[in-house]
Design an enzyme around this catalytic site. Structure first.
Site, PDB file in Angstrom:
ATOM      1  N   ASN A  45       0.772  -1.373  -0.297  1.00 29.04           N
ATOM      2  CA  ASN A  45       0.598  -0.241  -0.141  1.00 29.04           C
ATOM      3  C   ASN A  45       0.779   1.060   0.205  1.00 29.04           C
ATOM      4  OD1 ASN A  45       0.795  -0.874   2.733  1.00 29.04           O
ATOM      5  ND2 ASN A  45      -0.673   0.027   3.568  1.00 29.04           N
ATOM      6  N   ILE A  46       0.282   2.170  -0.839  1.00 23.19           N
ATOM      7  CA  ILE A  46       1.220   3.563  -0.866  1.00 23.19           C
ATOM      8  C   ILE A  46       0.305   4.867  -0.369  1.00 23.19           C
ATOM      9  CG2 ILE A  46       2.827   5.376  -2.457  1.00 23.19           C
ATOM     10  CD1 ILE A  46       3.265   1.982  -4.331  1.00 23.19           C
ATOM     11  N   GLU A  58      -3.068  -5.072  -3.073  1.00 22.76           N
ATOM     12  CA  GLU A  58      -3.481  -5.901  -4.398  1.00 22.76           C
ATOM     13  C   GLU A  58      -3.430  -4.781  -5.671  1.00 22.76           C
ATOM     14  OE1 GLU A  58      -4.266  -4.641  -0.760  1.00 22.76           O
ATOM     15  OE2 GLU A  58      -6.296  -6.438  -0.738  1.00 22.76           O
ATOM     16  N   CYS A  93     -10.218  -4.745   0.037  1.00 18.11           N
ATOM     17  CA  CYS A  93     -10.706  -3.883   0.015  1.00 18.11           C
ATOM     18  C   CYS A  93     -12.282  -4.313  -1.193  1.00 18.11           C
ATOM     19  CB  CYS A  93     -10.811  -2.456  -0.229  1.00 18.11           C
ATOM     20  SG  CYS A  93     -10.429  -1.786  -1.657  1.00 18.11           S
ATOM     21  N   CYS A  96     -10.604  -3.505  -4.478  1.00 19.60           N
ATOM     22  CA  CYS A  96      -9.345  -4.464  -5.008  1.00 19.60           C
ATOM     23  C   CYS A  96     -10.065  -5.530  -5.519  1.00 19.60           C
ATOM     24  CB  CYS A  96      -8.582  -4.848  -3.951  1.00 19.60           C
ATOM     25  SG  CYS A  96      -6.933  -3.221  -3.366  1.00 19.60           S
TER      26      CYS A  96
END
Ligand code: THU
Length: 134
Positions: A45-46, A58, A93, A96
């Site tokens: 995650n960014i 993802e 989520c 995703c």
């Protein structure tokens, strides 16, 4: 999938979790995506100061793969590490799930892993039934 293959994928996801850029949530996520022919793409995650520009692990992984010309996918492992350093299942989520469903068959495997011995296994068809598509 064989157990060793699942464990390797989880290992790669956990390694990717350590590259997470998540100063706002302090929740790190890593993902490892396996193609049909055995190639691995990892992602983390960014986050972003605007919050909304954040990209999940993802999607980082699948966007890397698609942008490298990959088209056929077998499985993804996802790992989460909370602000106290505790391992978490980190279920994909909704966005995703929709992105994975765009590129993967309903039997594509999603592994939500705390570690190599503690994980839950689904298909994308189970996680996102009645997928919207055009
Ligand atoms: N996150 C992911 O990377 N994958 C998911 O499927 C759930 C959420 C990230 C986004 C954000 O950086 C942090 O977890 C907290 O929501």
């Amino acid at each position: 999938m064989e157990r060793s293959e699942i464990e390797n994928l989880i290992d790669a996801a956990i390694e990717a979790t350590h590259n997470s850029y998540s100063p706002y949530s302090n929740y790190s996520v890593g993902a490892a995506l396996l193609t049909i022919d055995g190639t691995l793409f990892t992602g983390c995650n960014i986050e972003n100061a605007t919050y909304g520009a954040t990209n999940c692990a993802e999607r980082t992984a699948i966007f890397k793969a698609i942008s490298e010309g990959e088209k056929q996918f077998k499985a993804i492992a996802v790992n989460g590490i909370g602000s106290q350093g505790e391992a978490d299942y980190a279920f994909p989520c909704g966005i995703c799930r929709q992105v994975l469903a765009e590129f993967c068959e309903p039997d594509f495997i999603v592994i939500c892993a705390k570690n190599k011995k503690d994980y839950k296994r689904y298909t994308i068809g189970e996680l996102l039934p009645e997928t919207f598509s055009l």
